[in-house]
Scaffold this active site. Structure first.
Site, PDB file in Angstrom:
ATOM      1  N   ASP A   1       0.839  -1.198   0.000  1.00 54.23           N
ATOM      2  CA  ASP A   1       0.000   0.000   0.000  1.00 54.23           C
ATOM      3  C   ASP A   1       0.883   1.261   0.000  1.00 54.23           C
ATOM      4  O   ASP A   1       1.856   1.345   0.767  1.00 54.23           O
ATOM      5  CB  ASP A   1      -0.874  -0.026   1.257  1.00 54.23           C
ATOM      6  CG  ASP A   1      -1.944   1.039   1.261  1.00 54.23           C
ATOM      7  OD1 ASP A   1      -2.787   1.034   0.353  1.00 54.23           O
ATOM      8  OD2 ASP A   1      -1.929   1.889   2.181  1.00 54.23           O
TER       9      ASP A   1
ATOM     10  N   GLU B   1      14.346 -13.692   0.522  1.00 61.29           N
ATOM     11  CA  GLU B   1      14.834 -14.771   1.397  1.00 61.29           C
ATOM     12  C   GLU B   1      14.018 -16.041   1.128  1.00 61.29           C
ATOM     13  O   GLU B   1      14.377 -17.132   1.554  1.00 61.29           O
ATOM     14  CB  GLU B   1      14.682 -14.373   2.878  1.00 61.29           C
ATOM     15  CG  GLU B   1      15.602 -13.243   3.315  1.00 61.29           C
ATOM     16  CD  GLU B   1      15.195 -12.652   4.672  1.00 61.29           C
ATOM     17  OE1 GLU B   1      14.376 -13.263   5.392  1.00 61.29           O
ATOM     18  OE2 GLU B   1      15.692 -11.554   4.994  1.00 61.29           O
TER      19      GLU B   1
HETATM   20  C1  NOJ Z   1      -4.449   3.072  -0.797  1.00 63.84           C
HETATM   21  C2  NOJ Z   1      -5.562   2.105  -0.665  1.00 63.84           C
HETATM   22  O1  NOJ Z   1      -5.787   1.483  -1.899  1.00 63.84           O
HETATM   23  C3  NOJ Z   1      -6.750   2.911  -0.166  1.00 63.84           C
HETATM   24  O2  NOJ Z   1      -7.941   2.161  -0.223  1.00 63.84           O
HETATM   25  C4  NOJ Z   1      -6.450   3.386   1.205  1.00 63.84           C
HETATM   26  O3  NOJ Z   1      -7.473   4.241   1.660  1.00 63.84           O
HETATM   27  C5  NOJ Z   1      -5.137   4.172   1.256  1.00 63.84           C
HETATM   28  N1  NOJ Z   1      -4.100   3.541   0.496  1.00 63.84           N
HETATM   29  C6  NOJ Z   1      -4.644   4.308   2.663  1.00 63.84           C
HETATM   30  O4  NOJ Z   1      -4.109   3.100   3.106  1.00 63.84           O
END
Ligand code: NOJ
Length: 532
Positions: free
Chosen positions: A201, A256
């Site tokens: 993310d 790893e």
């Molecule tokens: C990107 C994610 O896809 C989204 O859904 C989220 O709100 C934000 N990152 C924060 O983690």
């Protein structure tokens, strides 16, 4: 990694667990639900599923606010359920990727509770705490996606903490080696359990400037049209050199273990995105290419972008394509139902790894959500920008709850989408689902399509055309992005071929080109032609 790595050949399916299948009748999808419907994915013919977050979470951002990186939220099931899912998927030849959210935790994570408890706490430095600027106010001018300051004042300890998203998602301090090690351990925890990799993310947000320099204003900002965060150029809090180094470090941890893969969300301009492949390919194998999420649906523009993107990828890097996800309006709503079929053909025939978003295989459209039923926190923070419309549950059949739940679904399914259910589409040769299955089978069977070279074919107007080749095999993809009929001169030397797949029913197997070497395309039609 050779050209034969599974994630290069394969197609990845983004599974949004809240909306896939509800196993216990509480209206929210869960892991037993996924297990019960795993056959949908093998029948469809994808190679891997990426599960959006299922970790324990207060769900302030539907799981992107993690309170324990090593567990499963009871809403979704148990750790045993996830182990069973991994084993069952592997038994069917499907890989499993988890979402990893390293930039921030939940404000209810024990690390943050400790960090917030006092300036002297050993975990204080695990988050980004700063004093006000001399003279008062937030330490820098950095803003979040709503346009508000990214700094949140903490009365009790008299400092600000930094958070790129909501107040409930404080940013971890990735400059702290203890944080790095603790987070690397969470990767190893899942890798040992057999997961095949991660989608990371907002990787580009990991580290901020240590001198807290102010961002400059964005001279191209269009108030009212652009997202409020675009008001400034995020040069000091996004895509810092330290973040690129950390990306390579994360890759080392994952390496790893054999044969794993990293996908990463970056949301950066092209040149910066491709930097995440890393020196000598030792960075992220799949830095998401989000261009098709926002590109104008126009043949010349897309053809130009494909060329620019492929040229920008460093040697040894592998392309990827994304047409939808849980954060943007659905492709069927962006380009319309007829062009969504053409878009599916584009996604599954361009060179590189396609990522298919749950429900796009059914042609689901955005579901309008009345404000009083909105669930996404963004819907309250930026009216009109909520992400609920693209997150609604999958319709499985025409029974009660559309086969998704025996209870009340967490979001309405939408009448139009309910009619697009899996059971109905499975046996309809003209359906969107069948089109996806045919394309996925063709792609798997034909090396030119999953591993071959790419060559643009000259076309004009609404037609986008390219060749995929391997050895003597030459395959033409011709897509009509407009509603009117179009023609394309078939490329030589063959100037003839056979239609292996058309978005329009009834044309598969037909000769293409005839005596005159012209391929006729119907309005909104795409074809894959085996030349020769
Ligand atoms: C990107 C994610 O896809 C989204 O859904 C989220 O709100 C934000 N990152 C924060 O983690």
């Amino acid at each position: 990694m050779g050209a034969a790595a599974w994630w290069r050949r394969g197609v990845i399916y983004q599974l949004y667990p809240r909306s896939f299948m509800d196993g216990d009748g509480d209206g929210v999808g869960d892991l037993p639900g996924v297990l019960a419907r795993l056959d949908h994915l093998t029948w469809l013919g994808v190679d891997a599923l990426w599960l959006s977050p299922v970790y324990p979470s207060p769900m302030a951002d539907f799981g992107y606010d993690v309170s324990d990186y090593r567990g499963v939220d009871p809403l979704f099931g148990t750790l045993d359920d996830l182990d069973r899912l991994i084993a069952s998927a592997h038994g069917r030849g499907l890989r499993v990727l988890l979402d990893w959210v390293p930039n921030h935790t939940s404000d209810q994570h024990p690390w943050f509770l400790a960090s917030r408890s006092g300036r002297g706490d050993p975990r204080r430095d695990w988050y980004v705490w700063r004093d006000p600027r001399p003279g008062g106010g937030p330490p820098s001018n950095w803003i979040d996606y709503t346009g508000r300051s990214s700094w949140r004042w903490d009365e009790a300890t008299g400092q600000y903490y930094y958070r790129a998203f909501t107040d409930a998602q404080p940013d971890l301090n990735w400059r702290n080696p203890e944080v790095q090690e603790a987070m690397f351990e969470t990767l190893r925890f899942w890798l040992r359990r057999g997961v095949d990799g991660f989608r990371i993310d907002v990787l580009s947000l990991l580290v901020e400037d240590d001198q807290l320099r102010d961002n400059p204003p964005n001279p191209h900002y269009r108030p009212g049209e652009d997202f409020p965060y675009m008001r400034e150029l995020s040069v000091w809090n996004v895509d810092r050199p330290e973040t690129r180094e950390l990306a390579a470090h994360i890759r080392k941890v994952v390496d790893e273990f054999d044969d794993r893969v990293l996908l990463a969300e970056l949301v950066l301009p092209l040149e910066q995105t491709v930097a995440y492949y890393g020196p000598d390919g030792r960075g992220i194998q799949v830095p998401f290419n989000f261009e098709l999420l926002t590109a104008a649906w126009e043949a010349r523009g897309i053809a130009g972008y494909v060329d620019r993107y492929l040229a920008a990828i460093p040697p040894g890097g592998w392309p990827n394509w994304v047409l939808g996800n849980h954060d943007v309006s659905r492709v069927a709503s962006r380009v319309g139902p007829a062009q969504a079929r053409v878009a599916a053909m584009l996604l599954l025939t361009l060179p590189g790894t396609p990522v298919l978003y749950q429900g796009d295989e059914l042609g689901l459209a955005d579901v309008p959500i009345p404000p009083d039923q909105a669930r996404d926190p963004i819907a309250n923070l930026i009216p009109g920008r909520g992400r609920d419309p693209e997150r609604t549950p999958l319709p499985w059949d025409d029974g009660p709850g559309a086969g998704f739940t025996s209870g009340r679904p967490w979001l309405p399914l939408g009448e139009a989408n309910q009619a697009r259910h899996v059971a109905g589409q499975r046996h309809d040769p003209a359906s969107m689902l069948t089109l996806h299955r045919r394309l996925l089978r063709l792609r798997r069977r034909v090396p030119a399509l999953h591993a071959g070279a790419y060559q643009p074919v000259e076309a004009d107007g609404d037609v986008l055309a390219y060749l995929r080749t391997a050895g003597d095999a030459r395959w033409l993809v011709a897509l009509n992005l407009g509603p009117g009929p179009a023609r394309l001169a078939l490329p030589g030397p063959e100037r003839a071929g056979r239609v292996a797949c058309s978005t329009h029913p009834g044309r598969d197997g037909a000769a293409a080109g005839g005596g005159c070497g012209q391929l006729e395309l119907g309005g909104d039609e795409g074809v894959v032609v085996e030349l020769g």
